[in-house]
Design a protein around this motif. Structure first.
Motif, mmCIF file in Angstrom:
data_model
loop_
_atom_site.group_PDB
_atom_site.id
_atom_site.type_symbol
_atom_site.label_atom_id
_atom_site.label_comp_id
_atom_site.label_asym_id
_atom_site.label_seq_id
_atom_site.Cartn_x
_atom_site.Cartn_y
_atom_site.Cartn_z
ATOM 1 N N MET A 1 0.833 -1.185 0.000
ATOM 2 C CA MET A 1 0.000 0.000 0.000
ATOM 3 C C MET A 1 0.879 1.251 0.000
ATOM 4 O O MET A 1 1.889 1.294 0.667
ATOM 5 N N GLN A 2 0.461 2.240 -0.714
ATOM 6 C CA GLN A 2 1.158 3.514 -0.752
ATOM 7 C C GLN A 2 0.774 4.366 0.447
ATOM 8 O O GLN A 2 -0.399 4.412 0.825
ATOM 9 N N ARG A 3 1.764 5.022 1.042
ATOM 10 C CA ARG A 3 1.467 5.942 2.144
ATOM 11 C C ARG A 3 0.932 7.238 1.562
ATOM 12 O O ARG A 3 1.519 7.796 0.649
ATOM 13 N N ILE A 4 -0.195 7.727 2.102
ATOM 14 C CA ILE A 4 -0.804 8.964 1.625
ATOM 15 C C ILE A 4 -1.189 9.818 2.825
ATOM 16 O O ILE A 4 -1.990 9.411 3.659
ATOM 17 N N THR B 1 -9.105 3.418 11.040
ATOM 18 C CA THR B 1 -8.223 3.967 12.062
ATOM 19 C C THR B 1 -7.141 4.797 11.390
ATOM 20 O O THR B 1 -6.540 4.366 10.407
ATOM 21 N N TYR B 2 -6.896 5.978 11.946
ATOM 22 C CA TYR B 2 -5.947 6.940 11.386
ATOM 23 C C TYR B 2 -4.915 7.334 12.435
ATOM 24 O O TYR B 2 -5.169 7.261 13.641
ATOM 25 N N VAL B 3 -3.768 7.772 11.946
ATOM 26 C CA VAL B 3 -2.732 8.352 12.796
ATOM 27 C C VAL B 3 -2.715 9.853 12.553
ATOM 28 O O VAL B 3 -2.735 10.301 11.403
ATOM 29 N N GLN C 1 1.497 12.608 18.790
ATOM 30 C CA GLN C 1 1.003 11.559 17.894
ATOM 31 C C GLN C 1 -0.077 10.778 18.614
ATOM 32 O O GLN C 1 0.035 10.501 19.803
ATOM 33 N N THR C 2 -1.133 10.454 17.869
ATOM 34 C CA THR C 2 -2.223 9.658 18.418
ATOM 35 C C THR C 2 -2.897 8.899 17.289
ATOM 36 O O THR C 2 -2.664 9.191 16.115
ATOM 37 N N THR C 3 -3.717 7.948 17.638
ATOM 38 C CA THR C 3 -4.576 7.277 16.659
ATOM 39 C C THR C 3 -6.024 7.573 17.025
ATOM 40 O O THR C 3 -6.352 7.798 18.187
ATOM 41 N N PHE C 4 -6.867 7.605 16.015
ATOM 42 C CA PHE C 4 -8.306 7.774 16.232
ATOM 43 C C PHE C 4 -9.033 6.926 15.201
ATOM 44 O O PHE C 4 -8.491 6.609 14.146
ATOM 45 N N GLU D 1 -2.950 10.020 8.369
ATOM 46 C CA GLU D 1 -2.745 8.882 7.478
ATOM 47 C C GLU D 1 -3.392 7.643 8.069
ATOM 48 O O GLU D 1 -3.458 7.491 9.288
ATOM 49 N N ARG D 2 -3.861 6.766 7.207
ATOM 50 C CA ARG D 2 -4.411 5.504 7.688
ATOM 51 C C ARG D 2 -3.360 4.762 8.497
ATOM 52 O O ARG D 2 -2.193 4.714 8.127
ATOM 53 N N ALA D 3 -3.764 4.203 9.621
ATOM 54 C CA ALA D 3 -2.815 3.547 10.519
ATOM 55 C C ALA D 3 -2.134 2.356 9.865
ATOM 56 O O ALA D 3 -0.962 2.089 10.127
#
Length: 128
Positions: free
Chosen positions: A1-4, A38-40, A76-79, A104-106
């Motif tokens: 997967m590409q990081r976006i 889930t996102y970062v 930094q957090t995830t949600f 970004e997606r986790a």
């Protein structure tokens, strides 16, 4: 997967300089059309003011808080979004600057190879 990075303007910091109306979102940046998942969120927070308290907040489209921090420096957090939604990032008080923002997606954030968009090289084309 590409990081976006879904943050719309990664090179432009968010600044609360006290000249607008925070109740009308003058300092906010909204990221529309995020899929459920889930996102970062990661960013660098500076506070040039003398205030103490919350420096950065994240809200969904219903103004429900997703994250808040009084930390200065890197945060930094995830949600998790349970449905497709909007995320609003707010420098919460005068003197706060939010820079180097990543949303970004986790599952892609954890990748060790490749790079985010825009990029010049990927793991397969880097000159090393």
């Amino acid at each position: 997967m590409q990081r976006i990075n879904r943050y719309p303007s990664p090179l432009t910091p968010l600044v609360n300089d006290g000249t607008g109306d925070i109740s009308h979102g003058d300092y906010d940046v909204a990221i529309d059309n995020l899929e459920a998942g889930t996102y970062v969120f990661a960013a660098d927070i500076q506070n040039s003011g003398t205030q103490t308290g919350i420096n950065v907040m994240l809200f969904d489209s219903g103004w429900n808080p997703l994250f808040s921090s009084n930390k200065i420096g890197h945060v930094q957090t995830t949600f998790t979004l349970k449905k497709p939604d909007r995320v609003r990032i707010r420098p919460n008080q005068t003197g706060v600057t939010i820079s180097n923002v990543i949303v970004e997606r986790a599952d892609t954030y954890a990748l060790t190879s490749g790079g985010g968009l825009p990029s010049f090289f990927t793991a397969q084309t880097a000159p090393y």
